[in-house]
Enzyme design. Structure first.
Site, PDB file in Angstrom:
ATOM      1  N   HIS A  73      -6.558  -5.681  -2.126  1.00  0.00           N
ATOM      2  CA  HIS A  73      -6.120  -4.815  -1.275  1.00  0.00           C
ATOM      3  C   HIS A  73      -5.168  -4.963  -0.386  1.00  0.00           C
ATOM      4  O   HIS A  73      -4.100  -4.823   0.583  1.00  0.00           O
ATOM      5  CB  HIS A  73      -7.010  -3.240  -1.284  1.00  0.00           C
ATOM      6  N   SER A 102       1.246  -0.966   0.122  1.00  0.00           N
ATOM      7  CA  SER A 102      -0.290   0.408   0.125  1.00  0.00           C
ATOM      8  C   SER A 102       1.074   1.455   0.046  1.00  0.00           C
ATOM      9  O   SER A 102       2.053   1.376  -0.881  1.00  0.00           O
ATOM     10  CB  SER A 102      -0.991   0.209   1.413  1.00  0.00           C
ATOM     11  N   ASP A 152      -7.848  -4.781  -6.311  1.00  0.00           N
ATOM     12  CA  ASP A 152      -8.083  -3.484  -5.582  1.00  0.00           C
ATOM     13  C   ASP A 152      -7.619  -2.535  -6.116  1.00  0.00           C
ATOM     14  O   ASP A 152      -7.432  -2.452  -6.946  1.00  0.00           O
ATOM     15  CB  ASP A 152      -5.854  -3.851  -4.985  1.00  0.00           C
TER      16      ASP A 152
END
Ligand code: NAG
Ligand code: NAG
Ligand code: NAG
Ligand code: NAG
Ligand code: NAG
Ligand code: NAG
Ligand code: NAG
Length: 466
Positions: free
Chosen positions: A163, A17, A76
């Site tokens: 994600h 991330s 994602d």
């Protein structure tokens, strides 16, 4: 970090991330700071986009794209997030995931169709992971298309779940490699090429009945073609190199004949003071043809049309270095012959072609030894390809210093010339020059005479001058 770099052969930097974006930045920092042999690889998971098109192009030009692998799971949302124009975020409430999802999907659609430019652009390789496998692509436009196509068949909930699910995807991708994959009933492809594309589409989770199937297939074909073109370009350049090698060989003959001639000028000065001879003309044409070849090679490299490790291949590192040592002195000669130094300034600062600086880097990264093997004979080419430019600058200083009124500038000039003199003597001692430098009528020999002359004059004026 510097300690680690000095003691390790390779480093892998990774992050998830926002951490992925930070990992990329750290990798860039390392690549900028330390041009060492230690190899750095950055692997990100679900990282947001980091930079714009200029950023991406700069990474290509630096030949750094191969250091980055961005893993993106099927749906994602985070890697796709910044394709939505930043102003649209003002109107989205982050609690309303449906809204966020649709804004991102629509924006990505617009960008992937080329209807609108995004302020973000992918760089490096992208590994798309689904439950069915993985596909790796590195062409920016294809990456954007696949980001769009793989999101199409998705829902807002999976776009957030995916994600957080990288561990699972990676585990599955590992298994894909050992599983016996078979094609769906009735869709056995005709060629291995088609098979590869079909398998890739399958891995992307895009089934043949979906609307985006044809587009995704086209994008993958393009990516595959680019990969093949790179190897083809590389092979063609190898053929091109063998075709231009005779030009360089002719320049070497010219050099040898200057070494043996009665005029004793060496090839630098012979070329610089050449008359309207046929031979001089030919050598100059060869110099220009060689420059065209190497410039076009660099263009291809920077347009990402050659394999990633091209600039590390011994064949090319060696060939470019050899070219530089033989031909750059002629470029310098031409520069001073045509009086460019009076217009633009000295060669080292203002006239050196970019290709030579690039070849310096290739050579330095591949040959990290500081002490070359001791020589018993003079080198066939002077190992500092800018040697003659330094000679020209030193001779110019010798003229200017006589007229210099400012004492500080005067001393600085003398210091520079002294430094060059010591440097040149060291090269000669180590036999890192070729014998043309010491020819009786070479610019270097003239420099030594002029320098001695000035030194004795200074001693008359100021007996304490060393
Ligand atoms: C990319 O971003 C940099 C830094 O913000 C900016 O200077 C540059 O003009 C941008 N390039 C493009 C093509 O938008
Ligand atoms: C979320 O956004 C969508 C589309 O703009 C809208 O139709 C829906 O009512 C919103 N839901 C909530 C809970 O605000
Ligand atoms: C995604 O595609 C599959 C078939 O590949 C289909 O069954 C499913 O309904 C699709 N999902 C969405 C959200 O469109
Ligand atoms: C792989 O699968 C095919 C058909 O599904 C089968 O015919 C073949 O024997 C399998 N190969 C191996 C090595 O298991
Ligand atoms: C420099 O590197 C090239 C290519 O890797 C190699 O062929 C050559 O022998 C090296 N030279 C020195 C002095 O290490
Ligand atoms: C490098 O090139 C020169 C000239 O072509 C050749 O003599 C030498 O053997 C080459 N070295 C390597 C390691 O390829
Ligand atoms: C080269 O040097 C010799 C003396 O060593 C001199 O006679 C001759 O004129 C010089 N030639 C040129 C072209 O400067």
């Amino acid at each position: 970090m510097v300690d680690i770099m000095n003691t390790s052969k390779s480093i892998v930097i990774t992050g998830h991330s926002i951490g992925g974006a930070i990992a990329s930045l750290l990798t860039l920092w390392l690549l900028c700071r330390l041009q060492t042999i230690c190899s750095v690889i950055c692997i990100t998971f679900g990282s947001p986009m980091l930079g714009n098109e200029s950023f991406s192009r700069a990474i290509l030009q630096k030949r750094w794209a191969g250091h980055f692998c961005h893993v993106v799971s099927q749906h994602d949302i985070v890697p796709r997030l910044f394709f939505a124009p930043s102003c649209s975020f003002q109107f989205i409430s982050y609690e309303n995931k449906t809204q966020l999802f649709h804004v991102v999907l629509d924006s990505l659609g617009v960008v992937s169709r080329g209807e609108c430019k995004s302020s973000f652009c992918p760089s490096g390789s992208y590994l798309f992971c689904t439950n069915k496998g993985a596909v790796c692509v590195d062409n920016g436009m294809v990456v954007i298309k696949l980001l769009y196509f793989t999101l199409l068949n998705s829902s807002q909930s999976s776009s957030l779940e995916d994600h957080l699910d990288y561990a699972d995807f990676i585990r599955k991708v590992q298994w894909q490699f050992i599983e016996n994959r078979s094609f769906m009933e009735g869709s056995i492809p005709k060629s291995s090429y088609e098979a590869g594309i079909t398998l890739a589409l399958d891995s992307l989770g895009i089934a043949s009945h979906e609307v985006n199937f044809a587009d995704a297939k086209e994008a993958l074909k393009k990516a595959k073609k680019l990969g093949r073109t790179r190897n083809l370009n590389s092979a063609n350049l190898a053929i091109g190199l063998s075709k231009i090698n005779p030009f360089r060989a002719q320049i070497e003959w010219f050099k040898a004949s200057c070494d043996n001639s009665a005029e004793q000028m060496g090839y630098y000065d012979s070329f610089k003071q050449r008359g309207a001879s046929k031979r001089g003309f030919k050598v100059n044409m060869n110099r220009i043809k060689l420059a065209q070849f190497w410039d076009s090679l660099i263009d291809k490299l920077e347009a990402n049309e050659l394999p990633y490790d091209f600039h590390k291949r011994a064949k090319w590192v060696n060939a470019s270095q050899f070219y530089k040592l033989v031909v750059e002195p002629l470029d310098i000669a031409e520069y001073y012959r045509t009086g460019m130094h009076l217009v633009k300034g000295h060669y080292m600062q203002h006239g050196r072609e970019r290709r030579y600086k690039i070849f310096d880097k290739w050579w330095k990264t591949e040959n990290d030894t500081d002490n070359p093997t001791a020589r018993s004979r003079f080198a066939s080419s002077t190992q500092d390809s800018c040697f003659w430019a330094r000679v020209e600058e030193a001779r110019d200083s010798l003229i200017k210093v006589r007229a210099e009124g400012d004492a500080r500038k005067f001393l600085k000039m003398l210091e520079d010339v002294t430094k060059f003199d010591q440097y040149a003597k060291r090269l000669i001692e180590n036999k890192e020059i070729s014998q043309d430098v010491l020819a009786k009528n070479s610019s270097y020999t003239k420099f030594i005479e002029e320098w001695k002359d000035l030194q004795s004059q200074l001693q008359l004026l100021q007996p304490q001058f060393p």
